[in-house]
Design a protein around this motif. Structure first.
Motif, PDB file in Angstrom:
ATOM      1  N   ILE A   1     -17.605  27.616  25.835  1.00  0.00           N
ATOM      2  CA  ILE A   1     -16.563  26.918  26.611  1.00  0.00           C
ATOM      3  C   ILE A   1     -15.301  27.765  26.684  1.00  0.00           C
ATOM      4  O   ILE A   1     -14.674  27.891  27.744  1.00  0.00           O
ATOM      5  N   GLU A   2     -14.917  28.365  25.551  1.00  0.00           N
ATOM      6  CA  GLU A   2     -13.721  29.211  25.521  1.00  0.00           C
ATOM      7  C   GLU A   2     -13.867  30.399  26.478  1.00  0.00           C
ATOM      8  O   GLU A   2     -12.931  30.738  27.216  1.00  0.00           O
ATOM      9  N   MET A   3     -15.049  31.021  26.474  1.00  0.00           N
ATOM     10  CA  MET A   3     -15.270  32.165  27.353  1.00  0.00           C
ATOM     11  C   MET A   3     -15.217  31.755  28.818  1.00  0.00           C
ATOM     12  O   MET A   3     -14.639  32.468  29.653  1.00  0.00           O
TER      13      MET A   3
ATOM     14  N   LYS B   1     -17.864  41.066  27.282  1.00  0.00           N
ATOM     15  CA  LYS B   1     -18.954  41.027  26.310  1.00  0.00           C
ATOM     16  C   LYS B   1     -18.378  40.729  24.924  1.00  0.00           C
ATOM     17  O   LYS B   1     -17.167  40.869  24.711  1.00  0.00           O
ATOM     18  N   PRO B   2     -19.224  40.318  23.964  1.00  0.00           N
ATOM     19  CA  PRO B   2     -18.735  39.936  22.623  1.00  0.00           C
ATOM     20  C   PRO B   2     -17.901  41.004  21.943  1.00  0.00           C
ATOM     21  O   PRO B   2     -16.958  40.683  21.214  1.00  0.00           O
ATOM     22  N   ASP B   3     -18.219  42.292  22.176  1.00  0.00           N
ATOM     23  CA  ASP B   3     -17.452  43.372  21.546  1.00  0.00           C
ATOM     24  C   ASP B   3     -15.999  43.367  21.977  1.00  0.00           C
ATOM     25  O   ASP B   3     -15.114  43.827  21.240  1.00  0.00           O
ATOM     26  N   ASN B   4     -15.724  42.879  23.193  1.00  0.00           N
ATOM     27  CA  ASN B   4     -14.362  42.922  23.748  1.00  0.00           C
ATOM     28  C   ASN B   4     -13.647  41.589  23.663  1.00  0.00           C
ATOM     29  O   ASN B   4     -12.587  41.421  24.272  1.00  0.00           O
ATOM     30  N   LEU B   5     -14.211  40.638  22.929  1.00  0.00           N
ATOM     31  CA  LEU B   5     -13.576  39.327  22.775  1.00  0.00           C
ATOM     32  C   LEU B   5     -13.080  39.187  21.347  1.00  0.00           C
ATOM     33  O   LEU B   5     -13.862  39.100  20.409  1.00  0.00           O
ATOM     34  N   LEU B   6     -11.766  39.166  21.181  1.00  0.00           N
ATOM     35  CA  LEU B   6     -11.175  39.030  19.854  1.00  0.00           C
ATOM     36  C   LEU B   6     -11.003  37.565  19.498  1.00  0.00           C
ATOM     37  O   LEU B   6     -10.688  36.723  20.355  1.00  0.00           O
ATOM     38  N   ILE B   7     -11.203  37.258  18.227  1.00  0.00           N
ATOM     39  CA  ILE B   7     -11.016  35.894  17.758  1.00  0.00           C
ATOM     40  C   ILE B   7      -9.574  35.719  17.292  1.00  0.00           C
ATOM     41  O   ILE B   7      -9.050  36.536  16.551  1.00  0.00           O
ATOM     42  N   ARG B   8      -8.944  34.647  17.743  1.00  0.00           N
ATOM     43  CA  ARG B   8      -7.539  34.386  17.409  1.00  0.00           C
ATOM     44  C   ARG B   8      -7.426  32.996  16.785  1.00  0.00           C
ATOM     45  O   ARG B   8      -7.874  32.015  17.357  1.00  0.00           O
TER      46      ARG B   8
END
Length: 362
Positions: free
Chosen positions: A332-334, A352-359
């Motif tokens: 949902i966030e993506m 892609k997951p590699d370029n998505l940082l968790i905040r």
């Protein structure tokens, strides 16, 4: 390009269903090499039957022997683009650099230089291993193009695109240069934009920075940054965790890229302008960029929680799967992030997951 298949002992055939096919194909190839071309149709059928039999077997997806079967079939196919697309769809060795090296070489031999360049770029963006060999192959390819055109190889390759072609190649250096020229008047006005026509002047070579560069000091724009480790690495850039002026409470991320790439900084400032204040925290923030003739250094916020790929891997390490509700949450966030970008006319080219940082929200 000839593909040589190794010989195998018959006593292992029962444990390896692919083995009898390999032996039959090798025999057909030997006949072909000896001058008996009457069985060419039979060889093509043999290759196709082998591919049809095993292409959905996960056991052989990363088997280089099976990759060579595909490549032999592709080499003799009139519709080789369709064959390569099927290889990608069935994920035949897509993580191995040999797939991209061979296909790019095949395209180059046919004079399809732009397509060959795209294949190298695709393999590098997917971090196909061994990545260094793939980059070396691309470098040799560009050297050959430079000799062929006697000048700026990338520009000449891009100019080779047919004039009537309506699509735009986002990888083309000519496309990037044209866009940068258009935004130049705008980008120079942005706060944090620091261009230079000279090479990076620091005492510590940026090319020497790696995972073991902890506590090295690099000087950028009059400030000193103490490297604390490598936070990530892609096909064209490395990201380092660093303390500004050795202050442990002032931690930033340094994205070091070669060649210099101001476009990302421009997009960060476009996000500042286009995205609402409420949604802006969902995207990274760039404090400034230092541009040199050989490198660009983007100074960004550092987020210690890592990437979505790191989160996924943390489950893989312990042999578990991420909880369904958490998968739904991240999905949902993506989707919300993509919707926000598309609503303001921005397309993310490497989502892609590699370029998505968790905040973690404060």
């Amino acid at each position: 390009m000839a593909v040589i298949l190794p010989s195998f002992e018959d006593n292992t055939a029962a444990q390896d269903p692919l083995l009898p096919w390999l032996l039959s194909i090798k025999k057909a190839l030997d006949e072909w090499c000896s001058g008996n071309h009457s069985g060419a149709t039979d060889l093509d059928k043999l290759l196709l039957d082998c591919i049809t039999t095993f292409k959905h077997h996960s056991h052989y997806k990363n088997d280089l022997r099976f990759l060579k079967i595909w490549l032999l079939y592709l080499e003799g196919s009139k519709d080789f683009e369709k064959v390569f697309k099927e290889m990608e769809e069935t994920e035949i060795c897509i993580g191995h650099s040999l797939l991209y090296q061979w296909y790019a070489f095949f395209l180059e031999a046919k004079g399809l230089w732009q397509d060959a360049h795209m294949v190298y770029q695709t393999g590098i963006s997917r971090k196909a291993e061994p990545l260094e060999l793939l980059k070396e192959a691309q470098s040799l390819f560009l050297d050959r193009m430079s000799e062929r055109f006697g000048g700026s190889s990338l520009q000449k390759i891009d100019e080779f695109i047919e004039s009537g072609k309506s699509s735009i190649n986002p990888w083309a250096s000519s496309t990037v240069k044209d866009l940068l020229k258009k935004i130049n008047r705008q980008i120079i006005k942005y706060d944090g934009y620091h261009p230079s026509n000279k090479a990076y002047p620091g005492k510590v070579a940026l090319s020497s920075l790696n995972n073991s560069s902890r506590n090295k000091i690099v000087e950028i724009g009059g400030k000193k940054y103490q490297i604390k480790g490598c936070a990530g690495q892609g096909g064209f850039a490395k990201v380092f965790k660093a303390c500004e002026n050795s202050n442990p409470d002032d931690v930033v991320a340094l994205k070091i890229q070669k060649p210099a790439f101001p476009w990302e900084f421009y997009m960060y400032r476009q996000l500042d302008q286009r995205i609402s204040e409420k949604e802006r925290s969902n995207f990274g923030f760039a404090h400034r960029i230092h541009l040199y003739s050989d490198y660009s250094i983007l100074v960004c916020d550092y987020l210690p929680q890592g990437t979505l790929q790191d989160a996924i891997n943390s489950y893989v390490v312990i042999g578990k799967c991420m909880e369904e509700v958490l998968c739904i949450y991240y999905t949902i966030e993506m989707l919300c992030i993509l919707e926000s970008l598309h609503n303001v006319g921005i397309i993310h080219g490497d989502f892609k997951p590699d370029n998505l940082l968790i905040r973690y929200a404060r």
